[in-house]
Write an enzyme that holds these catalytic residues in place. Structure first.
Site, short mmCIF file in Angstrom:
data_model
loop_
_atom_site.label_atom_id
_atom_site.label_comp_id
_atom_site.label_asym_id
_atom_site.label_seq_id
_atom_site.Cartn_x
_atom_site.Cartn_y
_atom_site.Cartn_z
N TYR A 163 0.85 -1.19 0.00
CA TYR A 163 0.00 0.00 0.00
C TYR A 163 0.89 1.24 0.00
CZ TYR A 163 -2.99 3.67 1.96
OH TYR A 163 -3.66 4.84 2.16
N GLU A 185 -3.72 7.36 -3.96
CA GLU A 185 -3.48 6.09 -3.28
C GLU A 185 -3.38 4.95 -4.29
OE1 GLU A 185 -5.96 4.90 0.36
OE2 GLU A 185 -6.67 3.47 -1.12
#
Lengths: 290, 381
Positions: free
Chosen positions: B101, B190
């Site tokens: 991530y 993101e």
């Protein structure tokens, strides 16, 4: 004594020839504020209701001794206007403009770190110290001099609460709208600290809303540093998640920034949280008695 | 503006962040065609602006174009967290060896850009933050200085230890994310997951991007237009008129000046036993035209049984609001009970305008009184 403003406050209005700028320059002066200059690039030499207009903030500082600015410049140009004020040595900059990109504000906050410039706003109603000065757009007549410090993320909701305070005979030492944007120049904790030090302020009213964690930070700060009674109201108990509620900063994201979380944090810091704006004044009266 | 995954991919491509081949489809037939063109195993993903798509059955793998057609049809009939699926992304399926991530967020507290990295991917970052905050690598980037090489080295080391090639590849991706973040005025960029795939290279398997609406005047050309398939049309119409509107489920329509007061009005209605039908902020300098537009939007909601105008004049002048109401009444002839509370700048003038108009409205002296009255009317009908 009030916080942020005093009898030495000398205001320059950036964007004075615009609709809102000229209207509020006049209103501020009627309230008794020393509005000493206006700035609109290219319109130097004119005057607005007798207030001299200059091409730059530097001139307004040099010729009229301005030390505080209020900005009505459109959002696209606001960053430049704020930079100009900072560089001209203005110590208190109140930014009324709504819609300034958040990264512009982040850049400005980065630029002033380590400097003694204070920015209030953007997207805020400004600051008022009753009977001293008004550097903002709030209706002056609803305010009254007294012992309560008011700090809020909202405009009209502040008026609503102040109206109740005033009719309950709880005047205000200073009322500050810190603005509804995600990145703001002055946060709750900064103002709380000033109110704690201000001998004239006996109680503090904090008006928050959903979004971000400034109220939670304020609660932590109050636990450690504030001895005066604090009463709060948090708007947006009924607001749905992931929806922006008017203010750029009023949004519950990823479960963060709910009214519940803020109310819980404030309660744990011995802050009385009103469930209606009309209850704030009564709660403050009780807190001042004890 | 929250971008859909396929829109985020467009930006990623533009900035050179690697994404698997694919395209967006509005129909099963289009999905079929895309699969045929790709000629590989694909993933079909519902395009909705919310998370939890996998659990809702909105993400499926498919070997054959015919299968893709069938699956796309199913997914296009889903509603995920109140969003009907109008589009699907059909992209080459990735064989993931390792996922992680990575995100950049504009941090409200510090005004800096928050860099977050986790050695796991496809996870809910909020949950990790709650349960295992130590698993999250964080660093702050001062916005004027920007991302410094040492910061890139440190986060690369965290994610990839000694793997030299991946570290180099990742550094490039992070720099591109930073560029995108700044140039497109993002609040969030993101990649979750960012994955090492079968070819040993890094790929952005999903995209989540939120751009700052206040900066729309200077978005670069590569920023895709709003996807009107997913816009609430009434909220959009409101925006065009300079109003801010959010539809809710209750029966009391409200029209307020100022966002904080508008939220507080909703809360007050609830406190007195009612349910707000909406959030509606007519903003600071309210012209009569704005009030008219607001009224039109409120009255078009069939759930609305009563309306509460709550105005505290600051910049907003009560006489402007009153004039707007009068002309809106004449045009729209509402049959609902309408409660009006006017206080502040030019309130006397405003009240006079309403009185002289002969309109059937119920005046209220305070916000509490007005809210109670509006709730009573809504519950009666």
């Amino acid at each position: 004594m009030a916080i942020l403003l005093s009898n030495d406050t000398r205001v320059v209005v950036q964007g004075i020839t615009g609709r809102d700028g000229s209207f509020h320059a006049k209103k501020m002066r009627e309230y008794g504020t020393k509005v000493v200059a206006g700035v609109t690039p290219g319109k130097g030499g004119q005057s607005v209701d007798g207030i001299p207009v200059f091409n730059s903030v530097f001139e307004a500082v040099k010729k009229e001794g301005a030390n505080t600015s209020i900005i009505f410049v459109p959002a696209k140009f606001a960053k430049d206007a704020i930079y100009e004020s900072i560089d001209a040595g203005i110590k208190l900059i109140v930014v009324i403009t709504e819609g300034i990109p958040a990264q512009d504000m982040a850049e400005i906050m980065d630029y002033i770190s380590g400097k003694d410039t204070r920015i209030i706003g953007p997207n805020c109603p400004g600051v008022i110290a009753p009977e001293i000065a008004k550097v903002g757009i709030m209706p002056g007549h609803i305010f009254k001099k007294g012992p309560i410090g008011v700090v809020s993320r909202s405009g009209t909701l502040t008026y609503e609460v102040v109206h109740h305070l005033t009719v309950s005979n709880l005047g205000q030492s200073t009322a500050i709208g810190i603005g509804g944007d995600p990145i703001i120049g002055t946060r709750f904790i900064d103002i709380l600290e000033l109110f704690e030090k201000d001998p004239e302020t006996e109680g503090i009213v904090l008006i928050g809303e959903i979004g971000g964690t400034d109220e939670e930070d304020a609660a932590e700060f109050i636990k450690k540093n504030i001895s005066k009674p604090v009463v709060a109201f948090i708007a947006g108990r009924t607001a749905p998640p992931e929806k922006r509620m008017g203010h750029a900063g009023a949004i519950i994201e990823g479960g963060k920034g709910t009214a519940e979380s803020k109310i819980k944090a404030l309660n744990s810091a011995n802050v009385s949280v009103a469930s209606l704006p009309s209850e704030v004044a009564e709660l403050m009266k009780q807190r001042l008695k004890t | 503006m929250k971008l859909l995954e396929y829109q985020g991919r467009i930006l990623f491509k533009n900035y050179g962040i690697p994404v698997k081949e694919g395209d967006v489809a509005k129909s099963p037939e289009e999905a079929y065609e895309i699969h045929k063109r790709l000629n590989k195993k694909v993933v079909i993903k519902a395009q909705v602006p919310v998370g939890g798509r996998g659990k809702a059955g909105g993400i499926k793998l498919s070997e054959k174009p015919e299968e893709t057609k069938e699956l796309a049809e199913k997914i296009l009939s889903l509603t995920i967290k109140s969003y009907p699926v109008k589009k699907v992304l059909v992209a080459e399926a990735a064989e993931i060896k390792k996922e992680m991530y990575i995100s950049l967020t504009l941090d409200r507290r510090t005004g800096k850009v928050l860099l977050m990295a986790i050695k796991e991917g496809g996870i809910e970052v909020e949950e990790i933050a709650k349960e295992r905050p130590e698993a999250i690598y964080t660093d702050y980037i001062p916005i004027l200085r920007g991302l410094s090489p040492y910061q890139i080295r440190n986060v690369s080391e965290f994610l990839f230890d000694g793997e030299k090639d991946l570290k180099k590849e990742f550094s490039g991706i992070l720099l591109k994310m930073w560029k995108l973040f700044r140039e497109c005025d993002a609040n969030l960029v993101e990649i979750n997951p960012l994955a090492v795939c079968e070819d040993g290279k890094l790929w952005a398997i999903d995209s989540k991007i939120i751009l700052d609406d206040n900066a729309s005047f200077r978005y670069p050309e590569c920023v895709p237009d709003r996807d009107m398939d997913y816009e609430n049309l009434k909220e959009f119409e409101a925006k065009e008129h300079g109003l801010s509107y959010v539809k809710l489920e209750g029966k009391v329509g409200c029209c307020v000046n100022g966002a904080g007061l508008a939220m507080a009005t909703m809360d007050t209605l609830k406190k007195f036993g009612g349910e707000p039908a909406n959030f509606l902020d007519i903003g600071g300098s309210s012209s009569p035209e704005k009030v008219k537009a607001a009224m039109r939007i409120l009255l078009s909601d069939k759930n609305v049984k009563s309306v509460f105008f709550n105005i505290f004049g600051g910049i907003t002048r009560c006489d402007d609001v009153a004039n707007g109401m009068v002309s809106a009444f004449q045009e729209l002839k509402p049959e609902l009970p309408i409660v009006v509370r006017l206080t502040g700048t030019n309130e006397e003038e405003g009240r006079k305008i309403l009185e002289q108009s002969g309109l059937k409205i119920y005046p209220a002296k305070s916000m509490d009184e007005g809210a109670k009255l509006a709730v009573q009317f809504a519950e009666k009908t």
